[in-house]
Design an enzyme around this catalytic site. Structure first.
Site, PDB file in Angstrom:
ATOM      1  N   LYS A 141      42.669  56.342 -22.149  1.00 51.08           N
ATOM      2  CA  LYS A 141      43.539  56.100 -21.071  1.00 51.08           C
ATOM      3  C   LYS A 141      44.345  54.920 -20.939  1.00 51.08           C
ATOM      4  CE  LYS A 141      44.054  55.259 -15.761  1.00 51.08           C
ATOM      5  NZ  LYS A 141      43.344  55.461 -14.305  1.00 51.08           N
ATOM      6  N   ASP A 185      48.225  49.923 -13.009  1.00 50.02           N
ATOM      7  CA  ASP A 185      48.434  50.907 -12.085  1.00 50.02           C
ATOM      8  C   ASP A 185      48.496  50.304 -10.730  1.00 50.02           C
ATOM      9  OD1 ASP A 185      47.825  53.340 -10.717  1.00 50.02           O
ATOM     10  OD2 ASP A 185      45.530  53.373 -11.020  1.00 50.02           O
ATOM     11  N   LYS A 187      48.557  51.492  -4.039  1.00 49.73           N
ATOM     12  CA  LYS A 187      47.246  50.807  -3.894  1.00 49.73           C
ATOM     13  C   LYS A 187      47.309  49.729  -2.617  1.00 49.73           C
ATOM     14  CE  LYS A 187      45.249  51.754  -8.032  1.00 49.73           C
ATOM     15  NZ  LYS A 187      43.839  52.643  -7.625  1.00 49.73           N
ATOM     16  N   ASP A 222      48.284  58.046  -7.135  1.00 44.64           N
ATOM     17  CA  ASP A 222      47.329  57.266  -7.662  1.00 44.64           C
ATOM     18  C   ASP A 222      46.421  58.007  -8.553  1.00 44.64           C
ATOM     19  OD1 ASP A 222      46.146  54.858  -8.215  1.00 44.64           O
ATOM     20  OD2 ASP A 222      45.312  54.588  -5.950  1.00 44.64           O
ATOM     21  N   GLU A 248      46.813  59.166 -11.276  1.00 46.35           N
ATOM     22  CA  GLU A 248      47.633  59.411 -12.497  1.00 46.35           C
ATOM     23  C   GLU A 248      46.925  59.397 -13.982  1.00 46.35           C
ATOM     24  OE1 GLU A 248      46.411  56.325 -11.570  1.00 46.35           O
ATOM     25  OE2 GLU A 248      46.019  55.518 -13.077  1.00 46.35           O
ATOM     26  N   ARG A 281      44.363  61.202 -14.763  1.00 43.34           N
ATOM     27  CA  ARG A 281      44.036  62.433 -15.399  1.00 43.34           C
ATOM     28  C   ARG A 281      45.308  63.254 -15.666  1.00 43.34           C
ATOM     29  NH1 ARG A 281      41.426  63.881  -9.535  1.00 43.34           N
ATOM     30  NH2 ARG A 281      40.887  61.429  -9.842  1.00 43.34           N
TER      31      ARG A 281
HETATM   32  N1  BES Z   1      42.380  53.381 -12.084  1.00 45.17           N
HETATM   33  C1  BES Z   1      42.118  53.803 -10.971  1.00 45.17           C
HETATM   34  C2  BES Z   1      40.715  53.957 -10.867  1.00 45.17           C
HETATM   35  C3  BES Z   1      39.805  52.702 -10.716  1.00 45.17           C
HETATM   36  C4  BES Z   1      39.373  52.236  -9.499  1.00 45.17           C
HETATM   37  C5  BES Z   1      39.687  51.812 -11.941  1.00 45.17           C
HETATM   38  C6  BES Z   1      38.704  51.188  -9.171  1.00 45.17           C
HETATM   39  C7  BES Z   1      38.540  50.538 -11.571  1.00 45.17           C
HETATM   40  C8  BES Z   1      38.320  50.322 -10.343  1.00 45.17           C
HETATM   41  C9  BES Z   1      42.618  55.359 -10.873  1.00 45.17           C
HETATM   42  O1  BES Z   1      43.957  55.690 -11.475  1.00 45.17           O
HETATM   43  C10 BES Z   1      42.653  55.606  -9.462  1.00 45.17           C
HETATM   44  O2  BES Z   1      43.590  55.171  -8.883  1.00 45.17           O
HETATM   45  N2  BES Z   1      41.749  56.654  -9.143  1.00 45.17           N
HETATM   46  C11 BES Z   1      41.913  57.267  -7.600  1.00 45.17           C
HETATM   47  C12 BES Z   1      41.948  58.724  -7.841  1.00 45.17           C
HETATM   48  C13 BES Z   1      41.990  59.212  -6.304  1.00 45.17           C
HETATM   49  C14 BES Z   1      43.399  59.070  -5.744  1.00 45.17           C
HETATM   50  C15 BES Z   1      41.897  60.731  -6.412  1.00 45.17           C
HETATM   51  C16 BES Z   1      40.679  56.539  -6.996  1.00 45.17           C
HETATM   52  O3  BES Z   1      39.680  56.477  -7.719  1.00 45.17           O
HETATM   53  O4  BES Z   1      40.864  55.983  -5.926  1.00 45.17           O
HETATM   54 ZN    ZN Z   2      44.464  54.475 -12.881  1.00 42.39          ZN
HETATM   55 MN    MN Z   3      45.380  55.211 -10.064  1.00 49.52          MN
END
Ligand code: BES
Ligand code: ZN
Ligand code: MN
Length: 501
Positions: A267, A272, A279, A349, A351, A353
Site C-alpha cells: 500500500k 490518508d 478523518k 476512508d 481507500e 483496499r
Molecule cells: N490507513 C487507514 C488505517 C489505519 C488506521 C492505519 C489507524 C494506521 C492506524 C485506512 O485507510 C483506514 O482509514 N481504514 C479505515 C477503514 C474503515 C473506513 C472501513 C479504518 O480502519 O477506520
Molecule cells: Zn489508509
Molecule cells: Mn483510510
C-alpha cells in the site's frame, strides 16, 4: 537536513576480548550466566561486575545495561559495557536485535566511533542467524529520525564495529548489514511527511532505493494507469491534485524456476486524510505512514536481489494521496477496477483496499503466482492485536504456514485471523459487486475478504501492519516512528522459496 543513518564498517575477529582494539566493547550476558561471567572478568574488572550483581544494580535482565566502573586492566578497550540477555532460553533473534541496538545507543551517546561486540551468548539460534542479526542491528542502531531539525542536530554515528566471535560461520555479516541498511532506508521514507513525499517523489525514491543489480524498475504514470483501466486507484487519486503512480519492480534470480513468482504488493498512500469521509483532526498527522507497506516491499526486494536468491519476484506498489478535493470520489460512487469488478464506495476512508485491488490484479497480470500484500489497512487490527503483532490472513494454509515460519525465523510477530465465507455477506452491495466499507464488526477480516476478491485462486497472504508499522514511543531498541516491520519476514519468505503445492 543531515544524514538519517550511517552504515558502519563491520568486520569479524577471532581475537581474545582483551586484545580488542576498540573504544568500547559490549559484552552480552544471559541472566543464568551472570555469576560465571563475573568470575570470568574478575582479572580485568576486579569485583566490579560481581558487586553490581550483589547490589542488584545489574541483574542481566533483557536489555539491561551496566557500564563497567573501571577501564579493564590489561584490556585495550577503554570501556566495557555489559548488556543483559535475560534467561538464555529466551535469547532469540528479536532479543539479540534489541540487545545490540540498546547497547549501541550507549556507545553513540558516549561518542565511541569504533566499538566491539562479543558474540558470547549462543541463546537458541544458530551462529549464522545470530551474526546476521548482530550486523543488522548494528546498522539499525545507527539511525536518527531528527533529519529535519536545523538545530540540536547532535547526532553521532558509529563508524566501525567488530564482532568478536570464535565462530567460522560469519558470511552472514554482509547480508545482515545490507538488510539493516534496507530497513533504515524504508524507515526514512515512512517517516517523511506528506509534503516531502508525494506519490511522484515516492515512486522516484523507491525506484532509486531498488536500483541494485538484478532489479528492473518501471514507474507507470497516470496515463498508463488509465490505459490499464485501474479505476479503483484512479478513484482514490481523483481527490488530489497530485497524480498517482504505480511502481513495478522485477527480479529474476539465477537458477529460479519459471513456474513460481513471488508477488509483493504494498500500500502506497502517501497521505490518508480519509477523503470526503474525512478523518478527525486528532492523530491525522500519523497518516503520513500509510505507505509503509509499499516501502517494506521495496526494501525487501532490494535485499532479495542483493542476496541473489534463486527465485522470481515482482513488486507492485500503487501510490496516491487520499484527499477530499473538488473531484474527489463521493460516498456512494461506484468505481470499476481493472479486474472488471465494481465497488460501491460507501466510505472513502477505506481507500487502501481499493488501490490494493488494482495492485493485486496487476501483480497477477504480470505473472505473480504467490502473492503477499502488506498494508497499514485497518484501525480494527490495532484494536485486535495492538501495536505488537501483525495481522496475517490468506489462503491456502501451507502458504500461510510458510509465512508464519518465515516471520518466526525473522523474529517478527504475526498472528493469523480467519477468512470464513460467512463474513462475505457483509461485503454485499445492492448496486455493485461489493461494498468497500462493510461496517465495524470484524473490520480487519472483511478488509482482507475484500482483497481476496482480487487475489485470484492461487496462494495469497495479506499482512495488516496498521498497528506495527509505527512506534508511538521510543524504546531503547526502537526510536519513535517508523519500525520497518515485515521487511525481514518478506526476505525470509523469499529465502524459504515456495512450499510444495
Ligand atoms: N490507513 C487507514 C488505517 C489505519 C488506521 C492505519 C489507524 C494506521 C492506524 C485506512 O485507510 C483506514 O482509514 N481504514 C479505515 C477503514 C474503515 C473506513 C472501513 C479504518 O480502519 O477506520
Ligand atoms: Zn489508509
Ligand atoms: Mn483510510
Amino acid at each position: 537536513m543531515h544524514a538519517p543513518y550511517e552504515v558502519p564498517r563491520i568486520s569479524v575477529s577471532g581475537a581474545p576480548l582483551a586484545d580488542a582494539d576498540v573504544e568500547l566493547i559490549i559484552i552480552p550476558i544471559a541472566q543464568d550466566n551472570a555469576a560465571a561471567a563475573a568470575r570470568r572478568y574478575e582479572g580485568a574488572l576486579g569485583d566490579d561486575l560481581q558487586s553490581a550483581l550483589d547490589r542488584g544494580e545489574f541483574r542481566a535482565k533483557a536489555n539491561e545495561i551496566y557500564v563497567a566502573r573501571m577501564p579493564a586492566a590489561g584490556w585495550k578497550a577503554a570501556r566495557v559495557v555489559f548488556v543483559g540477555g535475560g534467561p538464555r532460553s529466551e535469547i532469540d533473534v528479536e532479543r539479540v536485535r534489541r540487545m545490540v541496538v540498546t547497547a549501541a545507543q550507549v556507545a553513540r551517546n558516549q561518542k565511541r566511533e569504533r566499538i566491539g561486540w562479543a558474540d558470547l551468548e549462543p541463546g537458541t539460534i544458530s551462529a549464522a542467524a545470530r551474526i546476521e542479526t548482530i550486523a543488522e542491528a548494528l546498522v539499525l542502531a545507527n539511525f536518527d529520525n531528527g533529519v529535519h531539525k536545523s538545530r540540536d542536530g547532535n547526532q553521532f554515528f558509529i563508524k566501525e564495529a567488530v564482532v568478536f566471535t570464535s565462530d567460522k560461520a560469519v558470511a552472514t555479516v554482509d547480508s545482515g548489514r545490507f538488510m539493516g541498511e534496507s530497513i533504515n532506508a524504508a524507515r526514512v521514507l515512512i517517516n517523511e511527511p506528506g509534503n516531502y513525499l508525494t506519490p511522484r517523489l515516492l515512486a522516484e525514491k523507491a525506484a532509486s532505493l531498488a536500483s541494485v543489480p538484478g532489479i528492473t524498475s518501471e514507474i507507470l504514470d497516470e496515463k498508463k494507469i488509465e490505459s490499464l483501466k485501474m479505476g479503483l486507484l484512479l478513484g482514490v487519486a481523483r481527490g488530489s491534485i497530485e497524480p498517482p503512480r504505480l511502481l513495478v519492480l522485477k527480479y529474476n534470480g539465477v537458477g529460479a524456476s519459471a513456474s513460481n513468482t513471488l508477488g509483493l504488493v504494498g500500500k502506497g498512500i502517501t497521505f490518508d486524510t480519509g477523503g470526503l469521509s474525512l478523518k478527525p483532526a486528532d492523530g491525522m498527522e500519523r497518516m503520513k505512514d500509510d505507505m509503509a507497506g509499499g516501502a517494506s516491499v521495496v526494501a525487501a526486494m532490494r535485499s532479495i536481489a542483493h542476496q541473489k536468491l534463486p527465485i522470481r519476484a515482482i513488486a507492485v506498489v500503487p501510490m496516491t494521496e487520499n484527499m477530499p478535493g473538488g473531484k474527489a470520489t463521493k460516498p456512494g460512487d461506484i468505481l470499476k477496477g481493472a479486474s472488471g469488478l465494481t465497488v460501491e464506495v460507501n466510505n472513502t476512508d477505506a481507500e487502501g483496499r481499493l488501490i490494493l485491488g488494482d495492485g493485486l490484479w496487476y501483480a497477477r497480470e504480470l505473472g505473480a503466482t504467490h502473492l503477499i500484500d502488506v498494508a497499514t489497512l485497518t484501525g480494527a487490527i490495532v484494536v485486535g492485536l495492538g501495536k505488537i503483532t501483525t495481522g496475517l490472513f490468506g489462503t491456502p494454509q501451507p502458504w500461510i504456514d510458510h509465512i508464519t515460519s518465515a516471520a518466526d525465523r525473522a523474529g517478527e510477530k504475526v498472528w493469523q485471523l480467519p477468512l470464513f465465507e460467512d463474513y462475505k455477506e457483509q461485503l454485499k452491495s445492492e448496486i455493485a459487486d461489493m461494498l468497500n466499507s462493510p461496517g465495524r464488526p470484524a473490520g480487519s477480516i472483511t478488509a482482507a475478504m475484500f482483497l481476496k476478491e482480487f487475489a485470484g485462486d492461487g496462494p495469497w497472504a495479506h499482512l495488516d501492519i496498521a498497528g506495527t508499522a509505527w512506534a508511538e514511543e521510543s524504546k531503547s531498541w526502537q526510536p519513535k516512528g517508523a519500525t520497518g516491520t515485515m521487511i525481514r519476514t518478506l526476505i525470509e519468505v523469499a529465502r524459504g522459496g515456495f512450499p510444495a503445492a
